[in-house]
Design an enzyme around this catalytic site. Structure first.
Site, PDB file in Angstrom:
ATOM      1  N   LYS A  40     -10.513  -0.275  10.431  1.00  0.00           N
ATOM      2  CA  LYS A  40     -10.621  -1.479   9.609  1.00  0.00           C
ATOM      3  C   LYS A  40     -10.982  -2.706  10.456  1.00  0.00           C
ATOM      4  O   LYS A  40     -11.065  -3.814   9.948  1.00  0.00           O
ATOM      5  CB  LYS A  40      -9.311  -1.739   8.861  1.00  0.00           C
ATOM      6  CG  LYS A  40      -9.004  -0.694   7.779  1.00  0.00           C
ATOM      7  CD  LYS A  40      -7.860  -1.147   6.912  1.00  0.00           C
ATOM      8  CE  LYS A  40      -7.161  -0.023   6.177  1.00  0.00           C
ATOM      9  NZ  LYS A  40      -7.990   0.633   5.163  1.00  0.00           N
ATOM     10  N   GLN A  85      -4.470  -5.345   7.206  1.00  0.00           N
ATOM     11  CA  GLN A  85      -5.479  -6.250   6.637  1.00  0.00           C
ATOM     12  C   GLN A  85      -5.408  -7.639   7.265  1.00  0.00           C
ATOM     13  O   GLN A  85      -6.105  -8.542   6.818  1.00  0.00           O
ATOM     14  CB  GLN A  85      -5.298  -6.358   5.113  1.00  0.00           C
ATOM     15  CG  GLN A  85      -5.382  -5.044   4.360  1.00  0.00           C
ATOM     16  CD  GLN A  85      -6.794  -4.489   4.273  1.00  0.00           C
ATOM     17  OE1 GLN A  85      -7.776  -5.174   4.563  1.00  0.00           O
ATOM     18  NE2 GLN A  85      -6.918  -3.231   3.882  1.00  0.00           N
ATOM     19  N   ASP A 119       3.150  -4.396   7.992  1.00  0.00           N
ATOM     20  CA  ASP A 119       1.880  -3.689   7.812  1.00  0.00           C
ATOM     21  C   ASP A 119       0.767  -4.715   8.021  1.00  0.00           C
ATOM     22  O   ASP A 119       0.508  -5.548   7.141  1.00  0.00           O
ATOM     23  CB  ASP A 119       1.820  -3.074   6.419  1.00  0.00           C
ATOM     24  CG  ASP A 119       0.453  -2.502   6.088  1.00  0.00           C
ATOM     25  OD1 ASP A 119      -0.458  -2.596   6.934  1.00  0.00           O
ATOM     26  OD2 ASP A 119       0.282  -1.981   4.972  1.00  0.00           O
ATOM     27  N   CYS A 134      -4.698   2.365  -3.637  1.00  0.00           N
ATOM     28  CA  CYS A 134      -3.458   2.851  -3.024  1.00  0.00           C
ATOM     29  C   CYS A 134      -2.321   1.845  -3.200  1.00  0.00           C
ATOM     30  O   CYS A 134      -1.441   1.746  -2.343  1.00  0.00           O
ATOM     31  CB  CYS A 134      -3.637   3.191  -1.553  1.00  0.00           C
ATOM     32  SG  CYS A 134      -4.837   4.481  -1.268  1.00  0.00           S
ATOM     33  N   HIS A 142       0.880  -1.174   0.000  1.00  0.00           N
ATOM     34  CA  HIS A 142       0.000   0.000   0.000  1.00  0.00           C
ATOM     35  C   HIS A 142       0.919   1.226   0.000  1.00  0.00           C
ATOM     36  O   HIS A 142       2.031   1.170   0.539  1.00  0.00           O
ATOM     37  CB  HIS A 142      -0.818  -0.043   1.291  1.00  0.00           C
ATOM     38  CG  HIS A 142      -1.892   0.987   1.412  1.00  0.00           C
ATOM     39  ND1 HIS A 142      -1.631   2.306   1.687  1.00  0.00           N
ATOM     40  CD2 HIS A 142      -3.245   0.886   1.311  1.00  0.00           C
ATOM     41  CE1 HIS A 142      -2.769   2.968   1.751  1.00  0.00           C
ATOM     42  NE2 HIS A 142      -3.764   2.134   1.520  1.00  0.00           N
TER      43      HIS A 142
END
Lengths: 430, 151
Positions: free
Chosen positions: A246, A218, A215, A386, A138
């Site tokens: 999220k 997700q 990261d 993104c 991202h």
């Protein structure tokens, strides 16, 4: 909400999310398949925020009155819950405004390290050093590192992506070398759905003494199929980020995880109130972590809300959330694969992948496909999500992305597939 | 929602059979425009002759709205003076930014009136304007070149 064993009861879950019962575009039931962008919030989270604001709101870590005490307790209590949720200790969790800020915090702390004394030396980056990312990042986990390289003269390197949508780690030892200072990569791709293998990257980074930043935006919200919750401590990464909105929580709050001994030694990024130890006109010293990295009056009701989101997810059980999403992904992949002219961008089976499915349709631009889906009440994301370099590497300008969460039903997957078929019919390609 | 209100036949016709597509020589100004939210892009060239738009050629990738809008643009500006072309552009921009409240003038906008329905969808307005922004920029670059040559 149900807390009994067995598969997740999606009807009961949906009852907790008022927005899911609304209609859109002339009375169509909302089919919300854009949780990868932002998730919806259950009443339990909304109520927790409201209750806090109605009873205990005050600026935290300041003042000795009762409200200040209660607010600080609520804020730190939320930190404890969230830390436990990801296998960390409270002192390893820094609240930021979002995950993007968390990554910037580390990148700027590293460029500040050059002038921050001996303790910070291990973070210094300069010419000859290398930062390693991947082509599926991202922008939030790419641009801050590009900028760090620009500020310090370091070099950016990256792992490519295979045709199957997996990280190409065939040249692992050549990409991560003795010169590498940071390896920053995404746990689960926000486009491909691919779950990347953390272990080999951490092992190689350890060999060369590089920091690892994960990261986890997700992955933390969804858990991992067959494994349950994401445990950052067990993954043995140095830093990780994820965002509140999220994972059923509020926007305006993100989390930076950092191993305690690293946070202890790392210089601050934002400075000002709250993060100090001693201030004189001539200069200042800084508080221990996590306060060192939380300058200014922090967000409070958002932290409380995120704590409530974690309670909600724990009550259901992350193993059940992940198992449910696995079923959704399986159904979506099977349904889309059956449609001629539809190409899935990312792994075509459910091995090491989450419930985010990106695809393109021959002869129908993603924007146009999403317009048809929207007219049927199906909310998906279109564009490059993104992750522009990833799309460029796939030779496509944009994709349609359906991203699922615990509140989506199998019949909503079918609504997506039917909608794609309708888009093909409308534009005369099927 | 009635999809037909956005995807008028005129728009779909231009999308499937775009006018003046392809990049051509010679040209006086070129512009590359991109929509950073979706990645759609267009490269557009303008050839001027005696103060008139002699040719507009373009290449790009994008949705039906952005592609059709650029095709319609070429019909509306080629053969007209730069001043007339800019007046048409202003009318089109006003229509697109009017949130569906602006009544389009068919004498000015011709096939462009078909985009009235698009104006009701804020997320798609940028798509319809992408080619026009490229046209404005490309014309601007031709005058810069003229000045450079004159000095």
């Amino acid at each position: 909400m149900t807390t009994t064993a067995g598969p997740l009861d999606v009807t009961a879950v949906r009852a907790d999310f008022p927005i899911l019962s609304r209609t859109v575009r002339d009375g169509k039931p909302l089919v919300y398949l854009d949780s990868g962008a932002t998730s919806q919030r259950p009443t339990q989270v909304l109520d927790a925020e409201r209750r806090f604001l109605e009873t205990s709101n005050a600026a935290v870590h300041r003042g000795a009155h009762q409200l200040a005490e209660e607010a600080t307790e609520a804020y730190e209590g939320a930190r404890e819950k969230i830390a436990a949720f990801v296998g960390a200790t409270p002192g390893e969790l820094v609240f930021t405004k979002n995950a993007t800020e968390g990554i910037n915090l580390v990148a700027y702390a590293m460029s500040n390290a050059a002038t921050a004394g001996d303790e910070a030396k291990r973070f210094v980056v300069g010419p000859g050093d290398e930062i390693v990312v991947t082509e599926m990042e991202h922008h939030a986990n790419l641009v801050p590192w590009q900028q760090l390289c620009q500020r310090t003269g370091a070099t950016l390197k990256w792992f490519g992506v295979t045709d199957e949508g997996r990280l190409d780690l065939s040249r692992l030892d050549e990409v991560i070398t003795e010169r590498t200072k940071v390896v920053a990569f995404v746990h689960q791709s926000n486009v491909l759905g691919t779950v990347n293998p953390v272990e080999p990257l951490v092992r190689r980074a350890r060999e060369v003494g590089a920091f690892v930043l994960l990261d986890a935006c997700q992955s933390v919200p969804h858990g991992l199929s067959g494994q349950g919750p994401v445990n950052l401590g067990e993954l043995d990464v140095d830093f990780a980020v994820f965002s509140g909105h999220k994972m059923l929580g509020p926007s305006g709050i993100g989390v930076l995880y950092g191993r305690r001994e690293l946070l202890e030694a790392m210089p601050p990024f934002l400075t000002g109130g709250s993060m100090i130890e001693l201030v004189r006109m001539e200069g200042s010293t800084f508080a221990p972590p996590p306060q060192r990295f939380e300058a200014g009056v922090p967000m409070t009701s958002q932290a409380v809300g995120l704590g409530a989101a974690v309670d909600y997810l724990n009550a259901i059980g992350m193993d059940r959330v992940a198992a449910h999403e696995h079923l959704l992904a399986e159904r979506a992949l099977a349904g889309l694969k059956e449609l001629p002219g539809v190409r899935i961008i990312g792994p075509r089976d459910t091995t090491d992948r989450g419930a985010t499915v990106a695809f393109v349709i021959d002869g129908v631009h993603p924007h146009d496909a999403s317009q048809v889906l929207d007219s049927l009440g199906v909310a998906v994301r279109v564009g490059h999500h993104c992750a522009w370099p990833l799309h460029r590497s796939c030779g496509i300008p944009a994709t349609v992305r359906a991203s699922f969460y615990l509140y989506n039903s199998l019949s909503e997957v079918d609504a997506l597939v039917d909608g794609v078929r309708e888009a093909q019919r409308f534009f005369g390609v099927a | 929602m009635d999809l037909g209100s956005m995807y008028q036949e005129i728009i779909l016709d231009h999308y499937k059979n775009p006018h003046r597509r392809g990049l051509r020589e010679p040209y006086d100004g070129e512009s590359f425009q991109v929509n950073p939210t979706c990645g759609d892009e267009v490269t557009l060239r303008v050839k001027l002759s005696d103060g008139k738009v002699a040719d507009v050629s373009y290449e790009g990738q994008g949705c039906s709205i952005s592609q059709a809008s650029t095709s319609v643009l070429t019909d509306l500006v080629v053969g007209h003076s730069v001043e007339e072309a800019f007046a048409t552009m202003d009318a089109f921009v006003e229509l697109m930014q009017g949130r569906g409240q602006v009544e389009p003038d068919e004498d000015v906008l011709e096939d462009g009136v078909a985009f009235a329905g698009v104006a009701k969808y804020p997320a798609r307005v940028k798509c319809a304007l992408l080619g026009w922004m490229a046209f404005k920029d490309a014309v601007g670059r031709t005058s810069t070149n003229d000045e450079v040559e004159a000095s």
